[in-house]
Enzyme design. Structure first.
Site, short mmCIF file in Angstrom:
data_model
loop_
_atom_site.label_atom_id
_atom_site.label_comp_id
_atom_site.label_asym_id
_atom_site.label_seq_id
_atom_site.Cartn_x
_atom_site.Cartn_y
_atom_site.Cartn_z
N HIS A 95 12.53 44.95 67.64
CA HIS A 95 11.78 44.32 68.74
C HIS A 95 10.92 43.17 68.22
O HIS A 95 9.78 43.00 68.65
CB HIS A 95 10.92 45.35 69.48
N ASP A 145 10.47 51.99 67.22
CA ASP A 145 11.56 52.48 68.06
C ASP A 145 12.75 51.54 68.01
O ASP A 145 12.63 50.36 67.69
CB ASP A 145 11.07 52.59 69.51
N GLU A 146 13.90 52.06 68.39
CA GLU A 146 15.11 51.27 68.61
C GLU A 146 15.39 50.25 67.51
O GLU A 146 15.81 49.13 67.77
CB GLU A 146 15.02 50.56 69.98
N ALA A 147 15.18 50.66 66.27
CA ALA A 147 15.43 49.77 65.13
C ALA A 147 16.91 49.87 64.73
O ALA A 147 17.25 50.18 63.59
CB ALA A 147 14.51 50.13 63.97
#
Length: 531
Positions: free
Chosen positions: A279, A342-344
């Site tokens: 992100h 998150d969401e790496a």
């Protein structure tokens, strides 16, 4: 957290607890009618539900001679008294002077409750025909007691013009304290930017329901929203756009400090989040050297996730994060700094673990407690770290293992607590990757038991995030937050014994006129019997 799919499209941007007044403890009933016109609201008919209510005795009536009495020599108590007077004066038309003089009459706001059970945020409110008295151990408790006092008055008290009244508070005593120390709401200012006044408006609304934490999601692929002197292109370049290609924006340090001060005056701490290592497109676009290939990508205005990553192997990455954390920590008086995590998807797991091993000590170096999304439990959380759970299943073994090892959890299950989920298939705003979440579903969970195997004592509290892919203004934020936010606030504040949809929906229905009086745009869910 956000849309949990690799590809998604932007949604269309369109804009009871009834307590019987009788001697002794009141009882809860789901079908009791609203109080008669002119009669005071029953003491327990508020949100969040109070810990203990003893009803009885004569009501107190605010009149032209009413004085707000505060503890002499206490600037904080004086400020809380002034805050209450500012709420009450426009609608009642009364002068309501705030005085430090002693007296047994009027509205009395007093410190020194001397009750350990109340802690730092609890309060006791006692009402009789001569006075209504709020006492607390600390100013935060006094402020929360004032929010209860507001809700005990007719909803018209929130209006900005003179109303007919009467302004009665039922007789009896409320003794109240929170279940959890952390009761938060997150506002995503990265997908769409919201200015200082919009954030202040949201703080006003959070305070009414005894929320004590504002989590600001300050960076993401679509925009960097906070000035960093040592890396000026982050805000100057990386903050200039948002989802859909709008002009974006960012907070100067003075702006951020104004938000901090306003939140503090409402007894909310601010948790800043700089999302890493994924992100991060706004940062990568701002500084080419943060990319492994040394080439800056273009700014991003879409809504896909998981495609960006800081370069874990480069020393400049940690110089960058040290500078960012140092500057933000210096401006933030609260104990927490959120590093995302998150969401790496574009960061190999071994790199992710190595990254977290290097970044967490940076946060600690500047005197802050590490917060991160629950993926951090797949690495090695440092001692004292807090993981924010956003999952939907409650069966994540690594989260339970980390909790058993000492990592505290803030609970934000997306299929209950995410305020940007659509209410139903017809909802014009929001997303639905975690399902449709109407008000009853949002209320139907227990933080202590949601994740299997987590010790109840590992749960620090709850948080209601709102992601802004489809939200562009305060009215849209409110439509998604209300009426679900009060329910999350109640889950965080009230004893678990009070959690009952049949009674809660009656109390929530009574909030409708208050939302209207405050100018809050809310969804009139068909599962709530609105007044």
């Amino acid at each position: 957290m956000r849309q949990r799919r690799q590809h998604r499209t932007l949604a269309r941007l369109l804009g009871s607890l009834v307590l019987v007044a009788a001697a002794g403890l009141t009882s809860i009933g789901a079908s009791a009618p609203p109080s008669a016109a002119g009669a005071p609201r029953p003491l327990g008919q508020i949100v969040p539900a109070p810990a203990s209510v003893t009803a009885g005795g004569s009501a107190y009536t605010i009149g032209s001679a009413t004085v707000i009495r505060v503890a002499a020599g206490s600037p904080e108590t004086q400020r809380i008294g002034d805050y209450l007077a500012a709420v009450l004066r426009p609608s009642t038309g009364y002068a309501l002077p705030v005085t430090g003089g002693a007296g047994a009459d009027g509205i009395r706001l007093l410190l020194g409750a001397g009750d350990k059970a109340l802690g730092d945020e609890g309060y006791r409110l006692t009402s009789s025909n001569g006075a209504v008295t709020v006492t607390a151990n600390q100013p935060a408790g006094l402020f929360h007691g004032v929010q209860t006092l507001r809700q005990l008055l007719p909803a018209a008290v929130e209006k900005k013009g003179k109303q007919p009244g009467p302004w009665k508070i039922a007789g009896g005593t409320i003794t109240d304290w929170p279940r959890y120390a952390y009761r938060g709401a997150m506002l995503d200012v990265s997908r769409h930017f919201f200015g200082v006044d919009q954030v202040k408006r949201y703080i006003d609304q959070l305070a009414l329901y005894k929320i004590n934490t504002l989590h600001l999601h300050l960076s993401d692929d679509q925009g960097w929203r906070i000035a960093v002197d040592s890396w000026p292109r982050l805000a100057g370049y990386g903050g200039q756009t948002q989802v859909g290609g709008g002009k974006g924006g960012s907070y100067t340090k003075a702006d951020y400090q104004a938000i901090i001060a306003y939140a503090s005056a409402h007894y909310l701490r601010v948790v800043p989040e700089i999302d890493t290592p994924g992100h991060t497109n706004a940062a990568l676009a701002s500084y080419a050297e943060l990319n492994c290939n040394g080439v800056a990508p273009p700014l991003y205005t879409g809504t896909n996730v998981g495609f960006s990553s800081l370069c874990v192997a480069k020393a400049v990455t940690y110089k960058f994060l040290d500078d960012v954390v140092r500057e933000i920590a210096a401006m933030t008086p609260g104990p927490y700094l959120h590093i995302g995590g998150d969401e790496a998807h574009s960061t190999p797991h071994s790199d992710y673990v190595a990254f977290m091993d290097k970044v967490q000590p940076i946060v600690q170096k500047y005197g802050k407690t590490v917060m991160a999304w629950h993926e951090i439990t797949g690495a090695t959380p440092v001692q004292g770290a807090i993981a924010q759970y956003w999952g939907t299943l409650g069966n994540e073994a690594q989260v339970a293992a980390a909790a058993k090892a000492g990592t505290k959890l803030v609970m934000s299950p997306a299929n209950h607590a995410y305020l940007d989920m659509k209410y139903d298939a017809k909802s014009p705003l929001g997303t639905s990757w975690a399902g449709y979440v109407d008000v009853d579903k949002s209320y139907a969970w227990d933080p202590a038991t949601f994740v299997k195997g987590v010790p109840a004592g590992a749960v620090l509290g709850v948080e209601a995030p709102i992601w802004s892919e489809t939200l562009t203004n305060s009215s849209q934020i409110e439509y998604m937050a209300f009426p679900r936010l009060p329910g999350i606030a109640e889950i965080g504040w009230s004893p678990v014994s009070t959690h009952d949809w049949a009674s809660y929906k009656v109390r929530l229905a009574q909030q409708g006129p208050r939302f209207t009086a405050l100018g809050i745009n809310y969804y009139r869910s068909p599962v709530v019997p609105w007044v």
